[in-house]
Design a protein around this motif. Sequence first.
Motif, PDB file in Angstrom:
ATOM      1  N   ALA A   1      -0.952   4.337  -1.177  1.00 50.00           N
ATOM      2  CA  ALA A   1      -2.302   4.156  -0.634  1.00 50.00           C
ATOM      3  C   ALA A   1      -2.305   4.059   0.888  1.00 50.00           C
ATOM      4  O   ALA A   1      -3.333   3.761   1.478  1.00 50.00           O
ATOM      5  CB  ALA A   1      -2.935   2.908  -1.237  1.00 50.00           C
ATOM      6  N   ALA A   2      -1.160   4.274   1.516  1.00 57.71           N
ATOM      7  CA  ALA A   2      -1.132   4.221   2.988  1.00 57.71           C
ATOM      8  C   ALA A   2      -0.223   5.315   3.525  1.00 57.71           C
ATOM      9  O   ALA A   2       0.681   5.756   2.851  1.00 57.71           O
ATOM     10  CB  ALA A   2      -0.612   2.882   3.447  1.00 57.71           C
TER      11      ALA A   2
ATOM     12  N   LEU B   1       0.843  -1.210   0.000  1.00 57.04           N
ATOM     13  CA  LEU B   1       0.000   0.000   0.000  1.00 57.04           C
ATOM     14  C   LEU B   1       0.872   1.252   0.000  1.00 57.04           C
ATOM     15  O   LEU B   1       0.607   2.212  -0.728  1.00 57.04           O
ATOM     16  CB  LEU B   1      -0.924   0.003   1.218  1.00 57.04           C
ATOM     17  CG  LEU B   1      -2.049  -1.039   1.220  1.00 57.04           C
ATOM     18  CD1 LEU B   1      -2.838  -0.979   2.531  1.00 57.04           C
ATOM     19  CD2 LEU B   1      -2.999  -0.816   0.054  1.00 57.04           C
TER      20      LEU B   1
END
Lengths: 369, 467
Positions: free
Chosen positions: B466-467, B461
């Motif tokens: 995405a993190a 991620l």
Amino acid sequence: MTTKPRPIYVIVKAFSLFLLINLLYALIKPPVADISVYNTLVPGLERMPFGNSHDPYTVTMDNVDAMFAAHKISAKKASNEIRVALIGDSSVWGDSLSSHVTLAAQWNQLGMQCGGKQIKVYNLGYPHPSIIKDLIFIDEVKAKQPDVVIWFVTLNTLMNQDRLNPFLTGNSQRVLQMLDEYHIPFAPRETLAESDAGFYQTTLMGQRSFLARWLRLQALGLVWSAVGDDVHSPIKYSETPGSLDVIKDPNYRTLPPGSDLRESLLLTALDAGHQLAGKAPLLMVNEPIFVATGMHSEIRYNDLYPRWAYDQYRELLAAQALSNSWAYLDLWNTIPLKDFIDTGLHLHPNGEKLLAEKLNPALLSMVCP
Amino acid sequence: MSVLQVLILACVAILVNQLNKGRSFVLLGVSALVIYWIHPVQDSITLTFWIPTFTLMLTVIFWLITSTLEVRSWKQNWGAVLVLLGVVILVDLNRYFQITSLFIADTPRVQLVLVALLGFAIVSFLLSRVKKFLAIVFVVATLGLVAMLVLLKIPSALTTLIETVISLRGKDAGEASVISWLGFSYVAFRLMHTAIDRNAGRLKAVTLAEYVNYVIFFPAFSAGPIDRLERFSRDLNEPISVNWLVAGSRLFKGLFKKFVIADGLAWFALSDILFPNVHSAAWMWFFLYAYSLRIYFDFSGYTDMAIGLGMLLGVQLPENFDAPYLKPNLTQFWNSWHMTLTQWFRSYFFNPLTRFMRSSKISLPIWLLIFVTQLVTMMLIGLWHGITWGFLLWGAWHGVGLFVQNRLSEWMRPRVAAWNNTPRREAILKYSGIFFTFHYVTLGWLFFFLPNPYMAWNVMLKLFGAA
């Protein structure tokens, strides 16, 4: 037409080349230690590089020039900066702590200023209690234009050693010079002199351990600058040490109770340290220790120090400071037990913050009278 | 192994190479000594002696199972028996010699070792008398080997077993924390190869010296490659002809790859310690690339050293790597990464499974057959590295990747053929294939080296922001 190379010629050529390169290295003596990616390609280190066997992203460097070249104190001093250098052992370096929560880091977070100038505190601790090592550091830091030097000492620092350590052997010439110049009766002096570099030590082969660690130090600069810290696995410390009990042993190392410590302490080195600091004001601090309250605490303050030895040391230190009019602070019992991470000298981040707050008035009185 | 150990072994190989007679026996003795020498010291100290001894015993048992009466005569094998016994006793006698630079001095009492050897001799004698039910013996031995491999690949299971044994002996079970059996994965696969091929009648029986030399051949003992017995035996029995420069340069290439490039990359390689501290996706990619390159240089470096040492001994070990990161698709990657392991799985698992599924009464669509066989094979290859969720998922990642690539290339072939008509377009296809394959493999390593799949997912991620 090409001829097939003969293995023996290849071996002889390789061996000759190997000898030649070693000889050239020894003759040229390239100043490798002064070359550093720190403060140029990557930011300087918050503290001295020191390895941890459980952490592959660390390295121990015992060459003073290479250590200082990697430290951020080697960056150019800003015109609006008041530079404060903290000298000491693992408690100043920040054993088991991230570089963001050491004494120096937390002190800087107080955001102190004086006359429009920013006070910047530099962590020059190194996890090895040795007054000789401290002298080398004080001598080296002079070139970095400190406005104040704060020197943290404890009983273990002042004890005359019976063994050498890699730091002292790695800087043997400088140590020997220091011992002679200030007439310091360092016990393993002769052993150190014997281990002093011969010709082999100046060759590429002799220098391979230093070169490997120097190279690793430069490479790790990339990792440390990427993650913004030099330690990647700080221990998960509990709020307080597990036990408040101490061992029953009344001896301090090999010394039985009642021994006269003056014979065993390198008190002359304290005077040398003050001379070496030169024009920079020097504040000497007896660093805080864990004062146990559990079983056998009537014999010892903690696992490091029996009461009789530590009390005698404090008296001697205070008397020395008084007779020489040195700036001195004895903070031995100022940090509560809950702010230690072990039953010795190492503080929890809360303890480091508390210590910074306690030292701050003394610092301000020195730089901002 | 350290650089010094490799260089010492190279010198030993050169000395063995000089022998005109008895090379096989000297090599046997050297290999047997080396497996004691390089074995990591165990927490339960006498295991450091017993584990290599068990390796030797296991190898002898498999030789008995796979050999025939013609090669089992005392006349042909007494030399090998004496060499092996001599090595075991010599190592055990280190409790008196105390040469700790070579081996631990805390070896078991000599009487105990002699009793163990006597017991082993009786078992061996009985095994050599077995004439009926040989097929059952093969199956039991192979399954036993698989069971041992499984046990060794589940650290907690092995620790529990050892602790139970120690407790039964009335000792403190805390002695056994971790045990490692150096080279067992490779030894087991060599033994299985001989057992399966012998049972199928594909393998010629060899003498004890040849067989044990094949299984514990010191250059390939700890990290492969996995040779085949008939090929190894052929080299061993032929007169030595060494191209010193080729052998030497291969050895030094391996040393350079492992100890300079791979160990240098280790400073930047992503790990479970480093990843929680990395907050930028770009740096995360950088450290992951370093890991990906490091594992290649490390492993292929060891292979180069093994091949170089083998050459010095007159044995041409098989290649294990062929520029895997420069391959344009996953199938080609697996044809050039740890090649001897994939060949082993292809021969003894993938092909038999495919044949079995094709001949089964239930007719499966071809795509499903490909999917199942590739997925299961790759998951087993994953589990060969250790029985953890991470290795299983790493295998599954590649199994799915191979299947998707297989289907996609089928679908794309006619469509691309018309477009792919200039050298430039060919190059675009090739290099984009290399790019995607390298990145797919590199992302897969996350499951391989991180302690659990949850961490691997978190890193993935982070890599994609995405993190």
